[in-house]
Design a protein around this motif. Structure first.
Motif, short mmCIF file in Angstrom:
data_model
loop_
_atom_site.label_atom_id
_atom_site.label_comp_id
_atom_site.label_asym_id
_atom_site.label_seq_id
_atom_site.Cartn_x
_atom_site.Cartn_y
_atom_site.Cartn_z
N LEU A 127 -0.82 33.84 55.72
CA LEU A 127 -1.37 34.25 54.24
C LEU A 127 -0.57 35.18 53.56
O LEU A 127 -0.36 36.17 54.36
N LEU A 128 0.16 34.95 52.47
CA LEU A 128 0.64 35.97 51.59
C LEU A 128 -0.38 36.42 50.36
O LEU A 128 -0.73 35.38 49.82
N GLY A 129 -0.67 37.61 50.40
CA GLY A 129 -1.36 38.36 49.31
C GLY A 129 -0.59 38.76 47.95
O GLY A 129 0.55 39.31 48.02
N LEU A 130 -1.12 38.41 47.09
CA LEU A 130 -0.50 38.88 45.44
C LEU A 130 -1.75 39.79 45.00
O LEU A 130 -2.90 39.26 44.92
N ILE A 131 -1.24 40.93 44.90
CA ILE A 131 -2.44 41.90 44.37
C ILE A 131 -1.92 42.32 43.06
O ILE A 131 -0.72 42.79 42.78
N HIS A 132 -2.63 42.43 41.84
CA HIS A 132 -2.60 42.78 40.71
C HIS A 132 -3.58 43.27 39.90
O HIS A 132 -4.57 42.87 40.10
N ASP A 133 -3.39 44.16 38.77
CA ASP A 133 -3.94 44.45 37.74
C ASP A 133 -3.03 44.55 36.45
O ASP A 133 -2.59 45.38 35.95
N ASN A 134 -2.96 43.31 35.98
CA ASN A 134 -2.01 43.13 34.88
C ASN A 134 -2.62 42.32 33.78
O ASN A 134 -2.97 41.22 33.95
N PRO A 135 -2.58 42.91 32.29
CA PRO A 135 -3.25 41.98 31.38
C PRO A 135 -2.58 40.76 30.79
O PRO A 135 -2.94 40.05 30.12
N ASN A 136 -1.17 40.81 31.36
CA ASN A 136 -0.35 39.56 30.88
C ASN A 136 -0.56 38.48 31.89
O ASN A 136 -0.01 38.34 32.86
N ALA A 137 -1.58 37.61 31.25
CA ALA A 137 -1.75 36.33 32.24
C ALA A 137 -0.57 35.43 32.69
O ALA A 137 -0.52 34.88 33.69
N GLN A 138 0.25 35.44 31.68
CA GLN A 138 1.34 34.40 31.93
C GLN A 138 2.28 34.92 32.79
O GLN A 138 3.06 34.23 33.71
N MET A 139 2.76 36.45 33.01
CA MET A 139 3.41 36.98 33.86
C MET A 139 2.84 36.67 35.31
O MET A 139 3.72 36.33 36.16
N VAL A 140 1.51 36.96 35.44
CA VAL A 140 1.01 36.72 36.95
C VAL A 140 1.16 35.10 37.28
O VAL A 140 1.47 34.99 38.25
N LEU A 141 0.98 34.25 36.24
CA LEU A 141 0.90 32.94 36.71
C LEU A 141 2.42 32.51 36.85
O LEU A 141 2.63 31.63 37.91
N ASN A 142 3.38 33.15 36.13
CA ASN A 142 4.96 32.77 36.61
C ASN A 142 5.15 33.34 38.01
O ASN A 142 5.95 32.68 38.80
N PHE A 143 4.58 34.54 38.35
CA PHE A 143 4.93 34.92 39.72
C PHE A 143 4.35 34.08 40.77
O PHE A 143 4.96 33.74 41.60
N GLN A 144 3.20 33.67 40.28
CA GLN A 144 2.64 32.73 41.47
C GLN A 144 3.53 31.40 41.87
O GLN A 144 3.46 30.90 42.42
N GLU A 145 3.87 31.00 40.63
CA GLU A 145 4.72 29.64 40.61
C GLU A 145 6.00 29.90 41.49
O GLU A 145 6.35 29.08 42.36
N GLY A 146 6.73 31.17 41.36
CA GLY A 146 7.75 31.53 42.19
C GLY A 146 7.48 31.47 43.56
O GLY A 146 8.28 31.25 44.42
N VAL A 147 6.20 32.09 43.99
CA VAL A 147 5.68 32.21 45.36
C VAL A 147 5.58 30.89 45.99
O VAL A 147 5.99 30.35 47.12
N LEU A 148 4.98 30.11 45.11
CA LEU A 148 4.70 28.60 45.57
C LEU A 148 6.14 27.81 45.87
O LEU A 148 5.96 26.94 46.62
N ASP A 149 7.03 27.96 44.94
CA ASP A 149 8.34 27.49 45.41
C ASP A 149 8.84 27.93 46.57
O ASP A 149 9.30 26.94 47.36
#
Length: 336
Positions: A66-88
């Protein structure tokens, strides 16, 4: 070629003439292997009918895949884009992604993160800004023996634990573009206090304005929080000033969209009456009209690299840590 009993990873490695680590990389579909080695190992795996046992491997490693992604960021699009890169990066592997939002102001932040890592037995963790800028948090991961990668807008750690962009230089270049278009009063919608990205982008604005000999005082600045509504409010404040700017740089695309909304609400034409530049090049940049001139932040590429550094640190040692941005000129800017 036949095996006796249940084939093991040692059998695959011996017959293929490679190390167990190489076999593991093939199993995890690491992109950091050459094609010839991958095909040779895959052929042996197929011939032996070897089936990896992820539960047994996890037990031996005392970690889950399991890879964990920890965040507290108000920019939801930024978090989503990061998740997509990890899934790649983890597509086709045994790895999965676990996302954990936290409150960086909570007095139990460190206890909550410690419990999360220990309960999930994470293989590694990725931290988004502004949490990634907390050196004490990085020290906690080291104490727990949990590999980590921090995302930042400036150097925060050594190359093995960092994916970094060049925000200050990127904004300097973007504002210089506005200056070249003849704009002499250029406003800034700042990002939130406590974000290194916001500070770096503000410094880039100051650098460009100072280099051009243009005013860059508080009357040309308004604070936002990386959200549409705060961009609209900050943009309105700048537009309503006694000496309004003819161009505004907003520290992310979502706030730039808010500035556009504020301008339209006041009967202004964009870009003829007001030029606007954002940062990120998220989906909203091309969804609004006119399409937004912006800085493309390679979030997805950075995320993919961060995940690879966790999955196979040795093989990923050559992965880059600094990811330059690109300036994207669109129709939201016109000459003054």
């Amino acid at each position: 070629m036949k095996s006796t009993g249940q084939p093991t990873i040692n059998d695959v490695a011996r017959i293929a003439g490679v190390s167990k680590k190489t076999v593991s990389r093939v199993i995890n579909r690491s992109p950091l292997l050459n094609q010839a080695t991958r095909e040779k190992v895959e052929a042996v795996i197929a011939e032996l009918a070897y089936v990896p046992n992820p539960q047994a491997r996890a037990l031996a490693l005392r970690r889950n895949f399991l890879l964990g992604l920890i965040h507290d960021n108000p920019n939801a699009q930024m978090v989503l884009n990061f998740q997509e890169g990890v899934l790649d990066a983890i597509q086709g592997t045994e790895f999965a992604l676990v996302v954990r939002p936290v409150d960086r102001h909570s007095p139990s932040l460190f206890d909550d993160i410690r419990k999360f890592i220990e309960q999930q037995r994470l293989y590694g963790v990725m931290i988004l800004p502004p949490l990634s800028e907390n050196d004490a948090l990085a020290a906690l991961f080291r104490e727990l023996g949990c590999n980590y990668v921090r995302m930042g807008s400036a150097p925060l750690d050594d190359a093995a634990h960092l994916v970094q962009s060049n925000d200050r230089q990127a904004v300097r270049d973007a504002v210089a573009y506005l200056v070249a278009q003849g704009h002499t009063r250029i406003g800034l919608v700042q990002g939130p206090d406590g974000f290194r990205s916001a500070a770096e982008r503000e410094l880039g604005w100051h650098d460009a304005m100072e280099a051009a000999g243009l005013p860059h005082g508080p009357d040309l600045m308004a604070r936002g929080n990386y959200t549409f509504e705060t961009g609209r409010e900050a943009g309105g404040k700048l537009i309503d000033a006694a000496e309004p700017p003819s161009a505004i740089f907003a520290s992310n695309d979502v706030m730039a969209a808010g500035v556009l909304h504020a301008a339209r609400g006041r009967g202004l034409d964009v870009p003829q009456d007001l030029s606007i530049v954002g940062f990120d090049d998220t989906a909203i940049a091309t969804a609004i009209w006119p399409p937004l001139t912006t800085v493309r932040w390679p979030i997805r590429t950075m995320a993919r690299s961060a995940a690879l550094k966790l999955i196979d640190p040795e093989a990923a040692s050559g992965e880059q840590s600094l990811f330059p941005t690109d300036f994207i000129a669109r129709a939201s800017v016109a000459p003054r």
